[in-house]
Design a protein around this motif. Structure first.
Motif: not given
Length: 303
Positions: A232-242
């Protein structure tokens, strides 16, 4: 700027950490951080704080604090010895009563104690020789099983016959407490490779769901979460900061890709997973105990 200050500033700028971010992470005032980089240690409150702040600064930018202290021992001021405090002993004054006063107290005490002693002797003699006092004394003979049986038999006869059964109450069986529920556990199993990438495999025990909690504590990081047993594709993805966080529960095995490990705090089913101090990417696979999922099912698309 000192050599130590140049080293610390270089490590900070290489990780794209500003002084404001470092102040938020270490809770050290910005002007003290600037003073450390410029080697102006006299601005800090004292030598103890100089060493403590340099240690926090080094760890926050990924340096080994012990190695920093060893290399720059000639620059970093030594800690001030703590002043030893000795207890102050107060001289106690001895109060000596005059001999005449002591003699008066002794005479008064004897005058009071003598009549009390006479009364005690008379009372003791009365108790041991008066006939009525002896009748009230309990026998010193121990109660044996035979005497207890005789007393019990006499009580039965007085109550309606020797053949009357004697009922003894029985205590109900105690109900055993329910067994405690097992605590969730997350155990490292082994490593395997997907598309030349090492994946750390963990087993989640005593649970029917995988609970993921992520928090970026410093800098920035890229996060990717997907189903570990399907393409399957990503259930969640992305950049995160402090300061950013992510939390979710899954009823299946989970594949997790973290772009910068030392910037993230990871908790699985209440168990903290050690992320290390290196800013390298790390990949994890968390499997429910007893799951028949194949560890090779995570595809290169998950990378």
């Amino acid at each position: 700027m000192s050599d130590l200050g140049q080293l610390l500033r270089k490590a900070r700028t290489e990780q794209n950490i500003s002084l404001d971010q470092l102040q938020e992470t270490t809770k050290i005032r910005k002007r003290y951080l600037e003073a450390i980089e410029e080697g102006k240690y006299d601005i800090l409150p004292g030598t103890f704080y100089v060493r403590a702040f340099i240690k926090q600064y080094s760890e926050a930018v990924g340096l080994d604090a012990d190695e920093v202290f060893r290399l720059y021992a000639h620059i970093i001021p030594s800690a001030d010895p703590e002043p030893s405090t000795e207890p102050i002993r107060m001289a106690r004054r001895r109060v000596v009563n005059p001999p005449e006063r002591v003699g008066k107290w002794a005479s008064a005490l004897l005058m009071i104690a003598f009549p009390i002693l006479i009364i005690g002797v008379v009372y003791f003699y009365y108790l041991n020789n008066h006939p009525s006092s002896k009748d009230n004394v309990l026998p010193n003979e121990p109660i044996t099983d035979s005497s207890a049986a005789e007393q019990q038999g006499g009580a039965i006869e007085g109550g309606g016959g020797a053949d009357a059964p004697v009922e003894t109450p029985t205590a109900p069986d105690p109900t055993p407490p329910p067994p405690p529920e097992p605590e969730p556990d997350v155990v490292f199993v082994d490593k395997f490779t997907i598309s030349n990438n090492s994946v750390e495999r963990f087993e989640v025990r005593n649970a029917d769901k995988v609970s993921i909690e992520l928090k970026v504590v410093v800098g920035e990081a890229w996060i990717g979460v997907t189903h570990a047993d399907s393409k399957s594709k990503y259930l969640h993805q992305g950049g995160m900061k402090a300061g950013d966080s992510y939390a979710e529960q899954f009823d299946h095995n989970v594949y997790l890709n973290i772009g910068r490990a030392n910037a993230v705090q990871l908790t699985v089913n209440g168990v903290v997973v050690e992320m290390g101090t290196e800013p390298n990417p790390r990949r994890f696979q968390f499997e429910l105990a007893g799951s028949e999922g194949n560890v090779e099912s995570a595809t290169t698309g998950n990378e």
